[in-house]
Design an enzyme around this catalytic site. Structure first.
Site, PDB file in Angstrom:
ATOM      1  N   LYS A   9       0.859  -1.189   0.000  1.00  0.00           N
ATOM      2  CA  LYS A   9       0.000   0.000   0.000  1.00  0.00           C
ATOM      3  C   LYS A   9       0.892   1.234   0.000  1.00  0.00           C
ATOM      4  O   LYS A   9       1.983   1.220   0.577  1.00  0.00           O
ATOM      5  CB  LYS A   9      -0.886   0.031   1.256  1.00  0.00           C
ATOM      6  CG  LYS A   9      -2.120   0.883   1.086  1.00  0.00           C
ATOM      7  CD  LYS A   9      -3.166   0.130   0.292  1.00  0.00           C
ATOM      8  CE  LYS A   9      -4.433   0.903   0.076  1.00  0.00           C
ATOM      9  NZ  LYS A   9      -5.469   0.036  -0.520  1.00  0.00           N
TER      10      LYS A   9
HETATM   11  P1  NAD Z   1     -12.763   7.340  -3.742  1.00  0.00           P
HETATM   12  O1  NAD Z   1     -11.747   8.360  -3.421  1.00  0.00           O
HETATM   13  O2  NAD Z   1     -13.156   7.126  -5.148  1.00  0.00           O
HETATM   14  O3  NAD Z   1     -14.102   7.626  -2.906  1.00  0.00           O
HETATM   15  C1  NAD Z   1     -14.106   7.758  -1.506  1.00  0.00           C
HETATM   16  C2  NAD Z   1     -15.481   8.273  -1.092  1.00  0.00           C
HETATM   17  O4  NAD Z   1     -15.550   8.268   0.340  1.00  0.00           O
HETATM   18  C3  NAD Z   1     -15.767   9.699  -1.534  1.00  0.00           C
HETATM   19  O5  NAD Z   1     -17.128   9.821  -1.887  1.00  0.00           O
HETATM   20  C4  NAD Z   1     -15.458  10.513  -0.284  1.00  0.00           C
HETATM   21  O6  NAD Z   1     -16.141  11.763  -0.227  1.00  0.00           O
HETATM   22  C5  NAD Z   1     -15.973   9.550   0.765  1.00  0.00           C
HETATM   23  N1  NAD Z   1     -15.414   9.831   2.085  1.00  0.00           N
HETATM   24  C6  NAD Z   1     -14.145  10.183   2.398  1.00  0.00           C
HETATM   25  N2  NAD Z   1     -14.050  10.397   3.725  1.00  0.00           N
HETATM   26  C7  NAD Z   1     -15.270  10.146   4.250  1.00  0.00           C
HETATM   27  C8  NAD Z   1     -15.801  10.194   5.557  1.00  0.00           C
HETATM   28  N3  NAD Z   1     -15.037  10.543   6.591  1.00  0.00           N
HETATM   29  N4  NAD Z   1     -17.113   9.876   5.718  1.00  0.00           N
HETATM   30  C9  NAD Z   1     -17.876   9.539   4.675  1.00  0.00           C
HETATM   31  N5  NAD Z   1     -17.439   9.481   3.415  1.00  0.00           N
HETATM   32  C10 NAD Z   1     -16.152   9.787   3.212  1.00  0.00           C
HETATM   33  O7  NAD Z   1     -12.212   5.969  -3.082  1.00  0.00           O
HETATM   34  P2  NAD Z   1     -12.595   4.480  -3.484  1.00  0.00           P
HETATM   35  O8  NAD Z   1     -11.601   4.012  -4.475  1.00  0.00           O
HETATM   36  O9  NAD Z   1     -14.051   4.409  -3.783  1.00  0.00           O
HETATM   37  O10 NAD Z   1     -12.270   3.715  -2.133  1.00  0.00           O
HETATM   38  C11 NAD Z   1     -13.231   3.613  -1.082  1.00  0.00           C
HETATM   39  C12 NAD Z   1     -12.822   2.498  -0.136  1.00  0.00           C
HETATM   40  O11 NAD Z   1     -12.740   1.248  -0.867  1.00  0.00           O
HETATM   41  C13 NAD Z   1     -11.450   2.660   0.518  1.00  0.00           C
HETATM   42  O12 NAD Z   1     -11.512   2.107   1.804  1.00  0.00           O
HETATM   43  C14 NAD Z   1     -10.530   1.843  -0.365  1.00  0.00           C
HETATM   44  O13 NAD Z   1      -9.371   1.416   0.304  1.00  0.00           O
HETATM   45  C15 NAD Z   1     -11.451   0.677  -0.689  1.00  0.00           C
HETATM   46  N6  NAD Z   1     -11.101  -0.065  -1.898  1.00  0.00           N
HETATM   47  C16 NAD Z   1     -11.004   0.560  -3.100  1.00  0.00           C
HETATM   48  C17 NAD Z   1     -10.689  -0.189  -4.230  1.00  0.00           C
HETATM   49  C18 NAD Z   1     -10.638   0.424  -5.602  1.00  0.00           C
HETATM   50  O14 NAD Z   1     -10.514  -0.328  -6.581  1.00  0.00           O
HETATM   51  N7  NAD Z   1     -10.764   1.726  -5.750  1.00  0.00           N
HETATM   52  C19 NAD Z   1     -10.451  -1.574  -4.112  1.00  0.00           C
HETATM   53  C20 NAD Z   1     -10.585  -2.174  -2.874  1.00  0.00           C
HETATM   54  C21 NAD Z   1     -10.915  -1.418  -1.764  1.00  0.00           C
END
Ligand code: NAD
Length: 412
Positions: free
Chosen positions: A102
């Protein structure tokens, strides 16, 4: 406890369920490599700002390290260590030949211009480039990073080595070797596991109510795909707050609101709610898809959903997750639920290495097959051993990693 301590506590718990020498657990409690870098970046106003960045490789036992890159003011080394360890388990659970990694940079990307983000990303790539590479460590998008940022990483790494290396990063734009189907792969995997969880609990996704925390890549696409499959998504939120409509959200209106204002808040025909209120909604399925540590002992008692799909990484602290299992709430643990992203990232890497382009329908079919297989392996092991889905997923994953360590032996 911080996220790293939570990750260690999960590992300790699973160690008690596995008949393996303590020395493997000791090895796995220590990330293989942690790199801290300082990133001087020329800002648009002429100042030089120095950002701090990290890249942690937790394990290289089953293959090169793989994991996302996060831009967020709350990034810490401990958080990176925890998320890298989760990636090790996730890759092992879906049986793809990677270890876990990461990366992150402490920054506020919403307040940065396109040019500042590009310079930050290129400098980060150069500084951590000594441990990146298609056979070493392959980044992917995570919170606040996206295909454009992956393209800058690919271009910077390629410029430094002198030839194009698309396979150094996944989640790229399709024009430069990104895979069809990567953009919503994590959400598709989440939906596959929710559908199976509905099947085994005698319900269906169609007709279920759902609340989604986080309207980004994962949460936004989960809301869309669930709606396409006939679920009623009643609430969606972002960092500024959420919106609620008991009759189901009009996702076009929500998307238009995000485009116009950058947040879901104040979408017409919806009630504004807080993130805490969203977590406490009386819905069939709750999908935390934002940051880690969202559901804690302080608010777990308020959760009324019948099923929780951990689309985010580590959204529930271990004690609170145990409280949900104790209440017979069906929890799909993160290392299973959101493994679709890294699975299609693996497909992308495989295509790049072979200079092949798979069709979108082939990507989705292979992804679904892997997710469903992993889901039932976890479920069956849980039933056999009388343990919950988290413990079963961890037993399967840690067992595979320790077998790899044993097979390779200890050098020297
Ligand atoms: P992203 O940046 O596209 O979206 C994150 C979202 O969460 C946004 O809408 C943001 O406003 C919101 N957010 C941030 N802080 C917040 C808070 N304190 N309260 C409520 N909402 C909040 O990120 P993503 O890629 O969608 O990732 C989201 C989660 O999924 C993370 O935990 C990430 O590690 C996990 N994840 C992502 C992927 C991927 O392929 N992108 C894969 C596996 C896991």
């Amino acid at each position: 406890m911080n996220q790293w301590e939570n990750a260690l506590s999960d590992l300790d718990e699973v160690a008690g369920l596995l008949d393996i020498p303590e020395e493997y657990i000791v090895i796995l409690k220590n990330p293989r490599r942690s790199l801290i870098v300082s990133l001087p970046v020329r800002m648009d106003d002429g100042r030089v700002e120095v950002f701090q960045g990290f890249r942690v490789q937790h394990s290289l036992d089953r293959g090169p390290a793989k994991g996302g890159l996060r831009y967020h003011p709350g990034v810490t080394l401990d958080e990176m260590k925890a998320l890298a360890m989760l990636m090790t388990w996730k890759c092992a659970l879906v049986k793809i030949p990677y270890g876990g990694a990461k990366g992150g940079v402490i920054c506020e990307p919403q307040g940065m211009s396109h040019g500042e983000l590009e310079r930050l990303t290129r400098r980060y790539t150069s500084e951590v480039g000594i441990i990146l590479g298609p056979e070493k460590d392959i980044p992917a998008p995570d919170v606040n990073t996206n295909p454009q940022i992956m393209a800058w990483i690919m271009d910077t790494y390629s410029a430094n080595v002198g030839y194009s290396v698309p396979e150094v990063v996944t989640g790229k734009p399709t024009e430069i070797g990104g895979s069809e189907g990567r953009f919503d792969a994590t959400a598709r995997g989440v939906i596959s596991t929710i559908e199976e969880a509905c099947r085994v609990t005698g319900t269906t996704l169609e007709g279920s109510t759902m609340a989604v925390q986080g309207a980004g890549n994962v949460g936004g696409n989960v809301a869309k795909l669930a709606t396409d499959k006939g679920a009623k998504v009643v609430a969606l939120s972002d960092v500024s707050g959420g919106v609620y409509n008991p009759d189901g959200l009009n996702l076009w209106a929500v998307a238009a609101r995000i485009l116009k204002t950058g947040t879901v808040c104040d979408t017409p025909n919806c009630e504004n709610i807080t993130n805490e209120e969203l977590l406490a909604l009386d819905v069939d399925i709750l999908v935390p898809a934002a940051l880690g540590g969202t559901i804690t002992m302080d608010n777990v008692g308020a959760v009324k959903a019948r099923m929780v799909a951990e689309a985010a990484n580590a959204p529930i602290v271990p004690e609170a997750e145990r409280a949900l299992f104790d209440r017979d709430i069906f929890v799909i643990p993160d290392i299973l639920c959101n493994a679709g992203g890294v699975t299609v990232s693996y497909f992308e890497w495989v295509q790049n290495i072979q200079s092949l382009l798979w069709k979108e329908e082939d990507v989705y079919e292979k992804l679904h097959e892997i997710m469903v297989y992993a889901f039932y392996r976890v479920l069956e092991l849980g039933k056999q051993r009388g343990i919950n889905m988290r413990a079963a997923a961890m037993v399967l994953a840690v067992d595979r990693v320790t077998k790899a360590i044993k097979a390779r032996g200890l050098y020297p």
